[in-house]
Each structure stands twice: as structure tokens, then as C-alpha cells.
Design an enzyme around this catalytic site. Structure first.
Site, PDB file in Angstrom:
ATOM      1  N   ASN A  11     -14.021  29.955 -13.676  1.00 54.03           N
ATOM      2  CA  ASN A  11     -13.748  31.053 -14.609  1.00 54.03           C
ATOM      3  C   ASN A  11     -14.310  30.637 -15.969  1.00 54.03           C
ATOM      4  OD1 ASN A  11     -12.699  32.994 -16.298  1.00 54.03           O
ATOM      5  ND2 ASN A  11     -10.561  32.358 -16.061  1.00 54.03           N
ATOM      6  N   TRP A  12     -15.466  31.207 -16.298  1.00 49.22           N
ATOM      7  CA  TRP A  12     -16.133  30.791 -17.546  1.00 49.22           C
ATOM      8  C   TRP A  12     -15.474  31.396 -18.780  1.00 49.22           C
ATOM      9  CZ3 TRP A  12     -22.154  31.222 -16.309  1.00 49.22           C
ATOM     10  CH2 TRP A  12     -22.488  30.235 -15.374  1.00 49.22           C
ATOM     11  N   LYS A  13     -14.579  32.354 -18.590  1.00 48.87           N
ATOM     12  CA  LYS A  13     -13.937  33.038 -19.728  1.00 48.87           C
ATOM     13  C   LYS A  13     -15.024  33.545 -20.683  1.00 48.87           C
ATOM     14  CE  LYS A  13      -9.934  30.196 -18.922  1.00 48.87           C
ATOM     15  NZ  LYS A  13      -8.722  29.585 -19.405  1.00 48.87           N
ATOM     16  N   HIS A  97      -5.277  37.499 -14.923  1.00 41.81           N
ATOM     17  CA  HIS A  97      -5.311  36.171 -15.541  1.00 41.81           C
ATOM     18  C   HIS A  97      -4.299  36.130 -16.682  1.00 41.81           C
ATOM     19  CE1 HIS A  97      -6.642  32.733 -17.876  1.00 41.81           C
ATOM     20  NE2 HIS A  97      -7.111  32.271 -16.729  1.00 41.81           N
ATOM     21  N   GLU A  99      -4.431  35.140 -19.574  1.00 47.05           N
ATOM     22  CA  GLU A  99      -4.941  35.594 -20.885  1.00 47.05           C
ATOM     23  C   GLU A  99      -4.977  37.127 -20.942  1.00 47.05           C
ATOM     24  OE1 GLU A  99      -8.385  33.052 -20.739  1.00 47.05           O
ATOM     25  OE2 GLU A  99      -6.971  31.368 -20.815  1.00 47.05           O
ATOM     26  N   GLU A 169      -1.337  29.859 -11.467  1.00 45.78           N
ATOM     27  CA  GLU A 169      -1.775  29.177 -12.685  1.00 45.78           C
ATOM     28  C   GLU A 169      -0.623  29.121 -13.689  1.00 45.78           C
ATOM     29  OE1 GLU A 169      -6.326  29.526 -13.168  1.00 45.78           O
ATOM     30  OE2 GLU A 169      -5.464  31.340 -14.001  1.00 45.78           O
ATOM     31  N   GLY A 175      -5.843  25.192 -19.936  1.00 50.39           N
ATOM     32  CA  GLY A 175      -6.571  24.776 -21.131  1.00 50.39           C
ATOM     33  C   GLY A 175      -5.843  23.740 -21.972  1.00 50.39           C
ATOM     34  N   SER A 215      -6.083  23.203 -15.883  1.00 56.60           N
ATOM     35  CA  SER A 215      -6.594  21.862 -16.188  1.00 56.60           C
ATOM     36  C   SER A 215      -7.049  21.075 -14.951  1.00 56.60           C
ATOM     37  CB  SER A 215      -5.571  21.060 -17.001  1.00 56.60           C
ATOM     38  OG  SER A 215      -5.313  21.716 -18.235  1.00 56.60           O
ATOM     39  N   GLY A 236     -11.225  26.499 -15.228  1.00 56.56           N
ATOM     40  CA  GLY A 236     -11.731  27.044 -16.485  1.00 56.56           C
ATOM     41  C   GLY A 236     -12.672  26.057 -17.153  1.00 56.56           C
ATOM     42  N   GLY A 237     -12.131  25.282 -18.085  1.00 54.36           N
ATOM     43  CA  GLY A 237     -12.936  24.363 -18.902  1.00 54.36           C
ATOM     44  C   GLY A 237     -13.930  23.522 -18.104  1.00 54.36           C
TER      45      GLY A 237
HETATM   46  P1  PGA Z   1      -8.462  25.562 -17.393  1.00 57.43           P
HETATM   47  O1  PGA Z   1      -8.363  27.137 -17.116  1.00 57.43           O
HETATM   48  O2  PGA Z   1      -9.074  24.934 -16.162  1.00 57.43           O
HETATM   49  O3  PGA Z   1      -9.365  25.440 -18.598  1.00 57.43           O
HETATM   50  O4  PGA Z   1      -7.094  25.067 -17.637  1.00 57.43           O
HETATM   51  C1  PGA Z   1      -7.994  27.646 -15.853  1.00 57.43           C
HETATM   52  C2  PGA Z   1      -7.949  29.143 -15.887  1.00 57.43           C
HETATM   53  O5  PGA Z   1      -7.553  29.711 -16.909  1.00 57.43           O
HETATM   54  O6  PGA Z   1      -8.326  29.825 -14.902  1.00 57.43           O
END
Ligand code: PGA
Length: 257
Positions: A11-13, A97, A99, A169, A175, A215, A236-237
Site C-alpha cells: 500500500n503505497w498510500k 483502510h 486512514e 491492521e 506507520g 509495520s 505500507g512503509g
Molecule cells: P505500515 O502501513 O506498514 O507503514 O505500518 C501499513 C498499512 O497502513 O497498510
């Protein structure tokens, strides 16, 4: 036991311009060329979908969007529909998600409309659930996740759930560098599968892939992915760097083989 394939999602956001995304996709296409036993999907920002699909169309890497709207077309400035995503080359879309839930205030009811629309258009849905730190500290994590599953997946049939992936999640792990321990994650994944069995039936629940997100990185992927009910990761990251995303996919491949 049902054999579930592991699924690793990136997930590149809101990261990477279209040209930066194409660059990363070209690297991933080469690095992951021999991966066949693990499902791999990357979810770039909407502007990157078409050019990145052109790079990955002949590869084993699928693309997904990070959001959609529940109408097919119309006066909905700024929104993107399921048929548009299909035509752009998407096989998947992330819905719910944390967010979207917490920063953009999307409700369970809205997410349910998105899930249904996406599936009716032939998209596979990565449906995200998870509790905040305050909810966990209050011991409410099961209540919260139960409500998210019940309301978000309301009205889905067992047949429809073939296009469903769940991502558990925990919001406090996204993050932050803090990962749920494999035991904490496995406990919630087992609970999610139990909820899916109630919502659908045992057989259906045993076939649905449940990803862990929060994470995930090369250093902790193996331990998390080795858990019985953890069928992949939504990253994500660490998905922004083709090298570390590849390492996570390879960890999944090693467990599978
Ligand atoms: P993260 O994000 O790996 O940066 O914690 C995961 C996500 O939000 O899908």
C-alpha cells in the site's frame, strides 16, 4: 486444512509520482519474476495505476487501488468509480483502510456500499479492520473488529466472499514501527476467522485470506507470516522500497515452499 495462498500487498498510500511508480514497478517486475506461489499486489496512488499496469500487465504482480466510490459515474467531483478502476487494470481495491476511516471519516455504512460496488464490478476487495490503541487498552478490540466486519460485510453472500481479502491492521501498529507480536496478531486473526464463519460458514471462512498490516518489514515478516491464521501482509512503509518489499514476498515464498 484448506490451503490458503499467502498474499503480500504493497500500500503505497500518497507516495510516488507516476514516473517514480513506474520506476519502482520495473524494479519489482524483475525482482519478483520467478514468484508464482504467492499472490502479489501493489496499490499505487490513482494517478499511477494506468502507467504501472502497462509495466506489470504481463507479470505475476497485480495492481490495486486504495479507494473507490460506490456510484458508477456522475456528479461526484474528485471520486473514482469501480468500472474506471477495472478499466485502468486493477484487480484489487483496498476498502476501509484506517486512514480512510479515521482521517476521512468513512463510516461502516459507506464502506459497505464500497465493498458491494467493488465486488459487483469484478474487483477483489482488501477490507481493512483494526482497533486503535485506546480501544485495545480498554479491552475493546474484539468488539470493535466485530462491528467493522458485521457492518462492512453486511449482505455479502458466501459466493461473493470469494473476492474478499481481510486485512487486520491494528491502528497503533500502522506507520509506528510498533508491530503486534505474532501472538497478538494470531489471536485477532483467529477471532476474525471465527467472525467470518458466523457471517458466512466454516468452509468459506477457512478459504478467506487474512492479511496482517502494521509495520511489517523484512525483519519481522517471517515470524508473522508463519502463524496459522496469518495469510499475508499489507505493507505500507516497507513497500515503497522495491528491495524491502521483495524481501517480504520472498519470506512468504519460503514459508509456502
Ligand atoms: P505500515 O502501513 O506498514 O507503514 O505500518 C501499513 C498499512 O497502513 O497498510
Amino acid at each position: 486444512m484448506t490451503e490458503r495462498r499467502l498474499i503480500i500487498g504493497g500500500n503505497w498510500k500518497m507516495h510516488k509520482t507516476p514516473s517514480e511508480g513506474v520506476h519502482a514497478a520495473k524494479a519489482l517486475r524483475v525482482k519478483l519474476i520467478n514468484v508464482s506461489t504467492v499472490d502479489v499486489v501493489i496499490c499505487p496512488p490513482a494517478t499511477g495505476l494506468v502507467p504501472i499496469h502497462a509495466i506489470l500487465r504481463e507479470s505475476n504482480i497485480k495492481i490495486g487501488a486504495q479507494n473507490l466510490y460506490w456510484e458508477d459515474e456522475g456528479a461526484f467531483t474528485g471520486e473514482i468509480s469501480a468500472p474506471m478502476l477495472r478499466d485502468a487494470g486493477c484487480d484489487y481495491v483496498i476498502v476501509g483502510h484506517s486512514e480512510r476511516r479515521h482521517v476521512f471519516g468513512e463510516s461502516d455504512d459507506q464502506l459497505n456500499k464500497k465493498v458491494k460496488k467493488a465486488m459487483s464490478a469484478g474487483l477483489k476487495v482488501i477490507f481493512c479492520v483494526g482497533e486503535t490503541l485506546a480501544e485495545r487498552n480498554n479491552g475493546e478490540m474484539q468488539t470493535v473488529v466485530k462491528k467493522q466486519i458485521q457492518l462492512g460485510l453486511d449482505g455479502l453472500t458466501p459466493a461473493g466472499s470469494r473476492d474478499l481479502v481481510i486485512a487486520y491492521e491494528p491502528v497503533w501498529a500502522i506507520g509506528t514501527g510498533v508491530t503486534a507480536s505474532p501472538t497478538q496478531a494470531e489471536e485477532m486473526h483467529g477471532f476474525v476467522r471465527h467472525l467470518l464463519a458466523k457471517q458466512f460458514d466454516e468452509t468459506t471462512a477457512s478459504q478467506i485470506q487474512i492479511q496482517y498490516g502494521g509495520s511489517v518489514k523484512p525483519a519481522n515478516a517471517d515470524e508473522l507470516l508463519s502463524q496459522e491464521n496469518i495469510d499475508g501482509a499489507l505493507v505500507g512503509g516497507a513497500s515503497l522500497d522495491p528491495e524491502s518489499f521483495t524481501a517480504i514476498v520472498k519470506a512468504a515464498e519460503k514459508i509456502t515452499n
